[in-house]
Design a protein around this motif. Structure first.
Motif, PDB file in Angstrom:
ATOM      1  N   PHE A  98      -3.935  -0.816  -8.257  1.00  0.00           N
ATOM      2  CA  PHE A  98      -2.822   0.001  -8.196  1.00  0.00           C
ATOM      3  C   PHE A  98      -3.316   1.456  -8.434  1.00  0.00           C
ATOM      4  O   PHE A  98      -2.638   2.390  -7.675  1.00  0.00           O
ATOM      5  N   ALA A  99      -4.401   1.772  -8.969  1.00  0.00           N
ATOM      6  CA  ALA A  99      -4.952   3.187  -9.041  1.00  0.00           C
ATOM      7  C   ALA A  99      -5.363   3.756  -7.464  1.00  0.00           C
ATOM      8  O   ALA A  99      -5.258   4.909  -7.175  1.00  0.00           O
ATOM      9  N   ALA A 100      -6.072   2.470  -6.715  1.00  0.00           N
ATOM     10  CA  ALA A 100      -6.352   2.821  -5.431  1.00  0.00           C
ATOM     11  C   ALA A 100      -5.321   3.244  -4.487  1.00  0.00           C
ATOM     12  O   ALA A 100      -5.143   4.068  -3.781  1.00  0.00           O
ATOM     13  N   ALA A 101      -4.094   2.189  -4.753  1.00  0.00           N
ATOM     14  CA  ALA A 101      -2.771   2.310  -3.803  1.00  0.00           C
ATOM     15  C   ALA A 101      -2.293   3.660  -4.243  1.00  0.00           C
ATOM     16  O   ALA A 101      -1.710   4.332  -3.287  1.00  0.00           O
ATOM     17  N   ALA A 102      -2.051   4.077  -5.544  1.00  0.00           N
ATOM     18  CA  ALA A 102      -1.456   5.412  -5.908  1.00  0.00           C
ATOM     19  C   ALA A 102      -2.085   6.385  -5.371  1.00  0.00           C
ATOM     20  O   ALA A 102      -1.327   7.195  -4.885  1.00  0.00           O
ATOM     21  N   TYR A 108      -1.828  10.580   0.912  1.00  0.00           N
ATOM     22  CA  TYR A 108      -1.667  10.519   2.292  1.00  0.00           C
ATOM     23  C   TYR A 108      -0.174  10.081   2.704  1.00  0.00           C
ATOM     24  O   TYR A 108       0.007   9.726   3.822  1.00  0.00           O
ATOM     25  N   GLY A 109       0.535   9.877   1.636  1.00  0.00           N
ATOM     26  CA  GLY A 109       2.081   9.660   1.669  1.00  0.00           C
ATOM     27  C   GLY A 109       2.151   8.100   1.877  1.00  0.00           C
ATOM     28  O   GLY A 109       1.272   7.464   1.685  1.00  0.00           O
ATOM     29  N   TRP A 110       3.441   7.851   2.142  1.00  0.00           N
ATOM     30  CA  TRP A 110       3.942   6.471   1.850  1.00  0.00           C
ATOM     31  C   TRP A 110       3.326   5.616   3.165  1.00  0.00           C
ATOM     32  O   TRP A 110       3.141   4.284   2.620  1.00  0.00           O
ATOM     33  N   ALA A 116      -0.685  -0.372   0.924  1.00  0.00           N
ATOM     34  CA  ALA A 116      -1.820  -0.595  -0.440  1.00  0.00           C
ATOM     35  C   ALA A 116      -1.161  -0.917  -1.403  1.00  0.00           C
ATOM     36  O   ALA A 116      -1.551  -1.927  -2.196  1.00  0.00           O
ATOM     37  N   TYR A 117       0.124  -0.599  -1.793  1.00  0.00           N
ATOM     38  CA  TYR A 117       1.049  -1.230  -2.945  1.00  0.00           C
ATOM     39  C   TYR A 117       1.180  -2.783  -2.685  1.00  0.00           C
ATOM     40  O   TYR A 117       0.978  -3.404  -3.783  1.00  0.00           O
ATOM     41  N   ALA A 118       1.533  -3.037  -1.632  1.00  0.00           N
ATOM     42  CA  ALA A 118       1.458  -4.533  -1.181  1.00  0.00           C
ATOM     43  C   ALA A 118       0.463  -5.083  -1.292  1.00  0.00           C
ATOM     44  O   ALA A 118       0.459  -6.624  -1.843  1.00  0.00           O
ATOM     45  N   LEU A 119      -0.734  -4.624  -0.981  1.00  0.00           N
ATOM     46  CA  LEU A 119      -2.081  -5.581  -1.346  1.00  0.00           C
ATOM     47  C   LEU A 119      -2.266  -5.349  -2.741  1.00  0.00           C
ATOM     48  O   LEU A 119      -2.750  -6.366  -3.406  1.00  0.00           O
ATOM     49  N   ALA A 120      -2.077  -4.249  -3.372  1.00  0.00           N
ATOM     50  CA  ALA A 120      -2.198  -4.280  -5.017  1.00  0.00           C
ATOM     51  C   ALA A 120      -1.542  -5.246  -5.665  1.00  0.00           C
ATOM     52  O   ALA A 120      -1.831  -5.969  -6.657  1.00  0.00           O
ATOM     53  N   LEU A 151      -1.683  10.767 -11.456  1.00  0.00           N
ATOM     54  CA  LEU A 151      -2.050  12.006 -12.340  1.00  0.00           C
ATOM     55  C   LEU A 151      -3.287  12.592 -11.760  1.00  0.00           C
ATOM     56  O   LEU A 151      -3.433  13.671 -11.882  1.00  0.00           O
ATOM     57  N   LEU A 152      -4.325  11.849 -11.339  1.00  0.00           N
ATOM     58  CA  LEU A 152      -5.393  12.401 -11.050  1.00  0.00           C
ATOM     59  C   LEU A 152      -5.735  12.707  -9.526  1.00  0.00           C
ATOM     60  O   LEU A 152      -6.805  13.005  -9.193  1.00  0.00           O
ATOM     61  N   ASN A 153      -4.609  12.666  -8.752  1.00  0.00           N
ATOM     62  CA  ASN A 153      -4.773  13.031  -7.444  1.00  0.00           C
ATOM     63  C   ASN A 153      -3.924  14.246  -6.937  1.00  0.00           C
ATOM     64  O   ASN A 153      -2.990  14.464  -7.691  1.00  0.00           O
ATOM     65  N   SER A 154      -4.045  14.920  -5.706  1.00  0.00           N
ATOM     66  CA  SER A 154      -3.213  15.790  -5.443  1.00  0.00           C
ATOM     67  C   SER A 154      -2.703  15.429  -3.916  1.00  0.00           C
ATOM     68  O   SER A 154      -3.528  14.729  -3.321  1.00  0.00           O
ATOM     69  N   LYS A 155      -1.569  15.989  -3.726  1.00  0.00           N
ATOM     70  CA  LYS A 155      -1.243  15.825  -1.939  1.00  0.00           C
ATOM     71  C   LYS A 155      -2.325  16.591  -1.086  1.00  0.00           C
ATOM     72  O   LYS A 155      -2.631  17.402  -1.435  1.00  0.00           O
ATOM     73  N   ARG A 156      -2.817  15.787  -0.029  1.00  0.00           N
ATOM     74  CA  ARG A 156      -3.570  16.336   0.871  1.00  0.00           C
ATOM     75  C   ARG A 156      -2.793  17.835   1.611  1.00  0.00           C
ATOM     76  O   ARG A 156      -3.508  18.746   1.772  1.00  0.00           O
ATOM     77  N   ASN A 157      -1.459  17.644   1.759  1.00  0.00           N
ATOM     78  CA  ASN A 157      -0.650  18.779   2.060  1.00  0.00           C
ATOM     79  C   ASN A 157      -0.055  19.226   1.040  1.00  0.00           C
ATOM     80  O   ASN A 157       1.092  18.597   0.494  1.00  0.00           O
TER      81      ASN A 157
END
Length: 179
Positions: A98-102, A108-110, A116-120, A151-157
């Motif tokens: 889930f950290a990877a999916a989030a 990169y958006g939904w 990725a959430y489905a795989l997690a 919390l530890l990532n930011s949007k690319r845009n």
């Protein structure tokens, strides 16, 4: 290859290869593979795009989530359903997935986040089916991983950004826009 196509293809392969009545050992192997796929995509996608900031923040989210999971396993020594050890709570496979999916979702958006959430989610399901975790272990792992990734990532845009928040008096979502 587009992120949604990459993760959707991996998810389709994973689900088509999973027998309806798999053994506990088969479910454990499936959870290892699905965890490795979602983590691999979360690191490969930023590298493919030359997004070194995204790669670093995803690595940080995975590392912090892994450390927090290990700390909780030590602090709360719950016996696994199969009785193999006392490291059931929370699910490490699920928290890392889930950290990877989030991280993918936030960066990169939904379109990248949804598959990725489905795989997690499959990873968490497989851990329960493998008799390695209780449902509450997986739910806690999913919450921990999602929080770490967000919390530890930011949007690319970064023109539009939203962040969920919580305190002892409530919670909500902060929205910021740059014009």
């Amino acid at each position: 290859m587009r992120p949604v196509l990459l993760t959707t293809t991996a998810l389709a392969l994973m689900l088509s290869a999973t027998p309806a009545e798999a053994s506990k050992r088969g479910w454990a192997k499936a959870s290892d593979i699905s965890r490795d796929l979602v983590v691999g995509f979360s690191l490969a996608l930023p590298a493919y795009h030359g997004d070194w900031r995204g790669l670093g923040s995803t690595g940080l989210a995975l590392g912090v989530t892994g450390a927090a999971t290990a700390g909780l396993k030590y602090a709360i020594p719950e016996t696994r359903p199969d009785g193999s050890d006392r490291k059931s709570f929370p699910s490490g496979h699920t928290s890392i997935s889930f950290a990877a999916a989030a991280s993918l979702h936030k960066r990169y958006g939904w379109q990248a986040g949804l598959p990725a959430y489905a795989l997690a989610s499959f990873t968490g399901l497989a851990r329960v089916k493998a008799d390695k975790h209780y449902v509450h272990d997986v739910i806690a792992g999913a919450a921990l991983g999602t929080a770490g990734g967000w919390l530890l990532n930011s949007k690319r845009n970064d023109k539009v950004e939203w962040l969920p928040w919580a305190s002892h008096k409530g919670g909500g979502v902060s929205l910021s826009m740059r014009f």
